[in-house]
Write a protein that holds these residues in place. Structure first.
Motif, PDB file in Angstrom:
ATOM      1  N   GLN A  22       0.791  -1.611   0.129  1.00 32.20           N
ATOM      2  CA  GLN A  22      -0.035  -0.325  -0.172  1.00 32.20           C
ATOM      3  C   GLN A  22       1.255   1.578  -0.246  1.00 32.20           C
ATOM      4  OE1 GLN A  22      -2.372  -0.791   3.295  1.00 32.20           O
ATOM      5  NE2 GLN A  22      -4.007  -2.551   2.337  1.00 32.20           N
ATOM      6  N   LEU A  46       2.068   1.493  -3.283  1.00 31.44           N
ATOM      7  CA  LEU A  46       1.265   2.110  -4.748  1.00 31.44           C
ATOM      8  C   LEU A  46       1.412   3.491  -3.737  1.00 31.44           C
ATOM      9  CD1 LEU A  46      -0.918   1.350  -6.052  1.00 31.44           C
ATOM     10  CD2 LEU A  46      -2.232   0.523  -4.707  1.00 31.44           C
ATOM     11  N   ALA A  47       0.527   3.776  -3.270  1.00 29.97           N
ATOM     12  CA  ALA A  47       0.330   5.513  -2.500  1.00 29.97           C
ATOM     13  C   ALA A  47       1.198   6.365  -3.466  1.00 29.97           C
ATOM     14  CB  ALA A  47       0.787   5.645  -0.675  1.00 29.97           C
ATOM     15  N   ASP A  78       4.358   5.172  -5.697  1.00 26.75           N
ATOM     16  CA  ASP A  78       3.723   5.090  -7.423  1.00 26.75           C
ATOM     17  C   ASP A  78       2.496   6.581  -7.441  1.00 26.75           C
ATOM     18  OD1 ASP A  78       6.487   3.717  -7.313  1.00 26.75           O
ATOM     19  OD2 ASP A  78       4.672   1.821  -7.645  1.00 26.75           O
ATOM     20  N   GLU A  79       1.244   7.070  -7.245  1.00 27.25           N
ATOM     21  CA  GLU A  79       0.362   7.408  -7.318  1.00 27.25           C
ATOM     22  C   GLU A  79       1.157   8.817  -7.351  1.00 27.25           C
ATOM     23  OE1 GLU A  79      -2.668   6.020  -5.101  1.00 27.25           O
ATOM     24  OE2 GLU A  79      -3.455   4.128  -6.564  1.00 27.25           O
ATOM     25  N   LEU A 125       2.653   9.786  -9.953  1.00 27.63           N
ATOM     26  CA  LEU A 125       1.652   9.967 -11.471  1.00 27.63           C
ATOM     27  C   LEU A 125       1.384  11.545 -11.397  1.00 27.63           C
ATOM     28  CD1 LEU A 125       0.583   6.291 -12.347  1.00 27.63           C
ATOM     29  CD2 LEU A 125       2.284   7.420 -13.604  1.00 27.63           C
ATOM     30  N   ARG A 126       0.717  11.940 -10.700  1.00 33.40           N
ATOM     31  CA  ARG A 126       0.475  13.175 -10.233  1.00 33.40           C
ATOM     32  C   ARG A 126       1.027  14.021 -10.337  1.00 33.40           C
ATOM     33  NH1 ARG A 126      -2.639  10.030  -5.898  1.00 33.40           N
ATOM     34  NH2 ARG A 126      -1.105  11.005  -4.101  1.00 33.40           N
ATOM     35  N   THR A 176       7.501  10.315  -0.459  1.00 36.73           N
ATOM     36  CA  THR A 176       6.038  10.770  -1.781  1.00 36.73           C
ATOM     37  C   THR A 176       6.196  12.470  -1.676  1.00 36.73           C
ATOM     38  OG1 THR A 176       5.858   8.820  -1.432  1.00 36.73           O
ATOM     39  CG2 THR A 176       4.121  10.106  -1.232  1.00 36.73           C
ATOM     40  N   THR A 210       5.639  15.417  -4.411  1.00 35.36           N
ATOM     41  CA  THR A 210       4.181  16.367  -3.992  1.00 35.36           C
ATOM     42  C   THR A 210       4.432  18.018  -3.492  1.00 35.36           C
ATOM     43  OG1 THR A 210       2.555  14.364  -3.220  1.00 35.36           O
ATOM     44  CG2 THR A 210       1.990  16.932  -3.131  1.00 35.36           C
TER      45      THR A 210
END
Length: 319
Positions: free
Chosen positions: A174, A177-178, A180-181, A184-185, A302, A306
């Motif tokens: 999880q 995945l967070a 990687d997402e 992508l954003r 992450t 952002t």
């Protein structure tokens, strides 16, 4: 009230394990400082997770490991300098009541013993201390931050190994995945970026900065997002102190990273005549990025992706 991080009485006055004296502790701390390998050599030993019941009382002796353990859904009973963890790592926040077990490279062995942990998590940088720590509880080294050109992939693998050790393998999936997402954003938000090279710099004073280079976490995110680091010289540990006057690539943007010791770089630098004379300052090619732990794991990666997208989609301007 958190116990004193540097030593003193334990939680209940019980003595340290047989053969583990305060003098032993000091010798190990000195050995760790003298013998710890450079960060570039912090390769985690590959081993299968131990066949045991997942530990529930954890002492975690590195802030990058602390944030990763928290992100995996576990709360340590003891960490080094928790107040400074909150300042440097920012997120995930550390819950109140976690015991302060000393400094990053000077843990309080007696206090750790008093906490009666099921397991102690450290990094390979504390290798000289691992035999003594192992007298207190099973001790395992993890390297969720490992300077290299493959830093992000290695961090994901080590996070999965840590999650297996803690008995929460699904949490690692999880977390990856967070991450990687979020990447992508960030990439989608930066699709219209003009491609200018970027200096990533943490101010030291009005003349020097720490520049973030290849092999570091921030450069890894920059590269993964298809951006170009304006600083071309790699450092084995991913950063290096340099004079501001060396940030000379024409047209490059300068991203200043806040630090707990210089949370508002603009207020100090704006008073410097030298700073105001720099071309990238005069042309307003500066943006500011909020504090991120530069030797953290996937949570730091992450967060930085952002914040980087936030900074590069904001207007250019002076501090």
């Amino acid at each position: 009230t958190r116990p004193c991080p540097t030593g003193g009485e334990g939680l209940s006055g019980r003595s340290a394990p047989q053969g583990l004296t305060r003098r032993d502790s000091f010798r190990v701390v000195a050995a760790a400082a003298a013998l710890a390998p450079p960060a570039v050599a912090f390769a985690a030993e590959t081993r299968e997770p131990r066949a045991w019941v997942a530990p529930s009382r954890l002492v975690v002796l590195d802030w990058g490991l602390v944030q990763t353990v928290l992100a995996l859904g576990r709360v340590p009973v003891g960490v080094p300098a928790p107040g400074w963890y909150d300042r440097y790592a920012v997120t995930p926040r550390l819950q109140a009541g976690v015991t302060d077990v000393g400094l990053l490279f000077a843990p309080n062995f007696e206090l750790i013993q008093e906490l009666a942990p099921d397991a102690i998590l450290a990094t390979p940088a504390l290798a000289p201390a691992l035999p003594l720590l192992s007298r207190i509880a099973p001790t395992e080294p993890f390297a969720v931050f490992q300077p290299s050109r493959e830093l992000l992939a290695r961090s994901q693998r080590e996070t999965a190994r840590l999650a297996d050790f803690l008995g929460v393998p699904a949490a690692a999936a999880q977390l990856s995945l967070a991450h990687d997402e979020a990447m992508l954003r960030a990439r989608a938000r930066l699709a219209s970026y003009d491609g200018r090279p970027i200096y990533l710099a943490s101010p030291i004073d009005d003349r020097y900065v720490t520049v973030h280079t290849a092999n570091g976490l921030f450069d890894a995110i920059l590269t993964a997002l298809g951006l170009v680091n304006a600083w071309k010289t790699a450092s084995p540990i991913g950063f290096a102190p340099v004079p501001l006057a060396q940030l000379t690539e024409a047209g490059a943007r300068v991203l200043l990273l806040r630090t707990p010791l210089l949370a508002d770089p603009g207020a100090r630098l704006a008073r410097s005549v030298f700073w105001q004379a720099l071309r990238f300052v005069r042309e307003g090619r500066i943006r500011v990025v909020e504090q991120v732990l530069n030797n953290g794991g996937l949570p730091s990666a992450t967060r930085f992706a952002t914040l980087l997208a936030d900074a590069l989609t904001a207007p250019d301007g002076a501090l």
